[in-house]
Design a protein around this motif. Structure first.
Motif, PDB file in Angstrom:
ATOM      1  N   SER A 161      37.810  30.547  39.714  1.00 30.78           N
ATOM      2  CA  SER A 161      38.008  31.567  38.696  1.00 30.78           C
ATOM      3  C   SER A 161      37.418  32.711  39.139  1.00 30.78           C
ATOM      4  N   TRP A 162      36.462  32.730  40.001  1.00 38.16           N
ATOM      5  CA  TRP A 162      35.769  34.227  40.600  1.00 38.16           C
ATOM      6  C   TRP A 162      36.660  34.298  41.862  1.00 38.16           C
ATOM      7  N   HIS A 163      37.854  35.051  41.121  1.00 39.27           N
ATOM      8  CA  HIS A 163      38.928  35.223  41.984  1.00 39.27           C
ATOM      9  C   HIS A 163      39.121  36.563  42.868  1.00 39.27           C
ATOM     10  N   ASN A 164      38.402  37.466  42.264  1.00 38.65           N
ATOM     11  CA  ASN A 164      38.493  39.009  42.835  1.00 38.65           C
ATOM     12  C   ASN A 164      37.534  38.728  44.019  1.00 38.65           C
ATOM     13  N   LEU A 165      36.764  38.248  44.328  1.00 40.27           N
ATOM     14  CA  LEU A 165      35.861  37.915  45.651  1.00 40.27           C
ATOM     15  C   LEU A 165      36.537  37.160  46.526  1.00 40.27           C
ATOM     16  N   HIS A 166      37.328  36.203  45.990  1.00 36.87           N
ATOM     17  CA  HIS A 166      38.198  35.325  46.868  1.00 36.87           C
ATOM     18  C   HIS A 166      39.251  36.092  47.735  1.00 36.87           C
ATOM     19  N   HIS A 167      39.957  37.080  46.921  1.00 33.39           N
ATOM     20  CA  HIS A 167      40.915  37.846  47.627  1.00 33.39           C
ATOM     21  C   HIS A 167      40.335  39.187  48.210  1.00 33.39           C
ATOM     22  N   ALA A 168      39.323  39.396  47.913  1.00 35.68           N
ATOM     23  CA  ALA A 168      38.378  40.346  48.926  1.00 35.68           C
ATOM     24  C   ALA A 168      38.163  39.733  50.131  1.00 35.68           C
ATOM     25  N   ASP A 169      37.714  38.547  50.130  1.00 32.18           N
ATOM     26  CA  ASP A 169      37.275  37.945  51.509  1.00 32.18           C
ATOM     27  C   ASP A 169      37.590  36.489  51.231  1.00 32.18           C
ATOM     28  N   PRO A 170      38.872  36.205  51.754  1.00 38.25           N
ATOM     29  CA  PRO A 170      39.442  34.897  51.438  1.00 38.25           C
ATOM     30  C   PRO A 170      38.912  33.839  52.216  1.00 38.25           C
ATOM     31  N   THR A 171      38.463  34.013  53.389  1.00 37.25           N
ATOM     32  CA  THR A 171      37.571  33.078  54.070  1.00 37.25           C
ATOM     33  C   THR A 171      36.171  32.562  53.871  1.00 37.25           C
ATOM     34  N   SER A 172      35.730  33.186  52.778  1.00 37.38           N
ATOM     35  CA  SER A 172      34.431  32.868  52.449  1.00 37.38           C
ATOM     36  C   SER A 172      34.368  31.537  51.633  1.00 37.38           C
ATOM     37  N   ALA A 173      33.197  30.738  52.166  1.00 35.57           N
ATOM     38  CA  ALA A 173      33.313  29.373  51.515  1.00 35.57           C
ATOM     39  C   ALA A 173      32.818  29.490  50.084  1.00 35.57           C
ATOM     40  N   ARG A 174      32.055  30.685  49.762  1.00 37.20           N
ATOM     41  CA  ARG A 174      31.601  30.765  48.366  1.00 37.20           C
ATOM     42  C   ARG A 174      32.374  31.789  47.563  1.00 37.20           C
ATOM     43  N   HIS A 175      32.950  31.479  46.419  1.00 32.34           N
ATOM     44  CA  HIS A 175      33.657  32.392  45.489  1.00 32.34           C
ATOM     45  C   HIS A 175      32.664  33.126  44.458  1.00 32.34           C
ATOM     46  N   GLY A 176      31.935  32.409  43.969  1.00 26.12           N
ATOM     47  CA  GLY A 176      30.851  33.067  43.030  1.00 26.12           C
ATOM     48  C   GLY A 176      29.617  33.596  43.664  1.00 26.12           C
ATOM     49  N   VAL A 177      29.854  34.787  44.204  1.00 25.12           N
ATOM     50  CA  VAL A 177      28.734  35.471  44.810  1.00 25.12           C
ATOM     51  C   VAL A 177      27.256  36.048  44.039  1.00 25.12           C
ATOM     52  N   MET A 178      27.663  36.523  42.744  1.00 25.63           N
ATOM     53  CA  MET A 178      26.894  37.260  42.051  1.00 25.63           C
ATOM     54  C   MET A 178      25.975  36.458  41.310  1.00 25.63           C
ATOM     55  N   ARG A 179      25.077  36.778  40.506  1.00 26.82           N
ATOM     56  CA  ARG A 179      23.981  36.130  39.893  1.00 26.82           C
ATOM     57  C   ARG A 179      24.584  35.607  38.677  1.00 26.82           C
TER      58      ARG A 179
END
Length: 327
Positions: free
Chosen positions: A267-285
């Protein structure tokens, strides 16, 4: 590994012939499959509605039933989030063969459809996200409140009954060409049967009773499947309608914090669509992402490699500019 970005506009080569079918029902859902889909959705949902009154009638939920429900829920959930989504769809990491097979089976046990179809649908979603061609955008019918309500229903569940399906030879040829993955996808019904059978078998053997098998089936199979389905579908509907959007994306994907634990970090979906191939979606503290944690463990064990972890620079480049940022 070939990733989604390599395949979005790719079709089978001329003269190569059709790729082997890896689906239930090919490119259109037949009547039998539509009926089966309806049963797989409605029966677990009815179980959820009956769960609270039945729990009181039965004197509560046993620790065994609760444990089976939680274990099977997160087995299937991580099979989808790590396997179907981050690995097979986006190529966020590479996996050794045993892990590749295990992820395909675990994801299939979430009872969300055959692997190849799931991946093809999701790759198409990313190509047309919240635009014409997206299989399940909540903005499909417009931006007025009635249109959005209709769109949320479509994105959450209605699109599953659309007869026209994503062309899998175009969007997932890499998976169709793998005999083992093709077989796992084609045998989806058997993985579903196994997924539904494990809780009652364990419950019956532990309690040595048919009643123990029945309650384990109710909580560990039916209620678990319904909860996982609706959490997964909420990523398509809720996370494309509401939520914070700190990162730049060409759609309306948002971060919905209260779904993070149940969705295993999806559900940290905004980062996923900004960077789809990232292995981590929850990147903020404070952003819990259990899928990323398990990928890290697999990497440390040598099962996964070439993991696409987000760097500080990459994250910063995808942040939206704010009024406090220097010009």
């Amino acid at each position: 590994m070939t990733t989604s970005s390599d395949l979005l506009d790719e079709a089978p080569a001329d003269g190569a012939g059709p790729l082997p079918s890896a689906t239930l029902g090919g490119e259109q859902k037949r009547s039998l499959e539509q009926i089966s889909l309806l049963l797989f959705i409605t029966v677990p949902f009815i179980a959820v509605l009956a769960a609270v009154p039945l729990a009181f009638a039965w004197g509560g939920v046993s620790w065994l039933d609760l444990g089976l429900m939680v274990f099977m829920y997160y087995l299937g959930c991580h099979g989808v989030t790590i396997g179907f989504h981050r690995y097979f769809t986006h190529g966020s990491f590479k996996a050794k063969r045993p892990l590749r097979i295990a992820l395909a089976i675990a994801g299939s046990m979430a009872v969300e459809g055959p692997l190849v179809r799931w991946v093809a649908d999701h790759r198409k979603h990313h190509k047309f996200s919240d635009a014409e061609g997206d299989p399940h955008s909540p903005w499909r019918f417009g931006e007025t409140l009635p249109a959005l309500m209709k769109g949320l229903w479509w994105a959450h569940i209605g699109w599953l009954f659309d007869e026209e399906q994503t062309p899998q030879e175009k969007y997932a040829p890499d998976l169709i060409k793998d005999p083992a993955i093709r077989r796992i996808s084609r045998d989806f019904i058997y993985w579903t049967m196994l997924s539904l059978a494990i809780p009652p078998i364990v419950g019956g053997l532990v309690t040595m009773s048919w009643w123990g098998a029945f309650t384990a089936f109710f909580w560990g199979s039916l209620v678990r499947v319904a909860l996982l389905h609706h959490v997964t579908w909420s990523i398509n509907s809720i996370c494309h309608a509401v939520g914070k959007r700190p990162f730049k994306s060409r759609d309306r994907s948002g971060n919905v914090w209260w779904l993070a634990v149940l969705s295993c970090g999806e559900s940290w979906h905004n980062l996923h669509h900004a960077d789809p191939t990232s292995a981590r979606h929850g990147v903020m503290r404070g952003q819990v992402d259990s899928s990323a944690r398990i990928i890290r463990w697999c990497e440390q064990l040598g099962w996964a490699y070439d993991v696409r972890w987000p760097t500080a620079e990459r994250i910063a480049s995808r942040r939206k500019a704010t009024a406090a940022d220097p010009a």
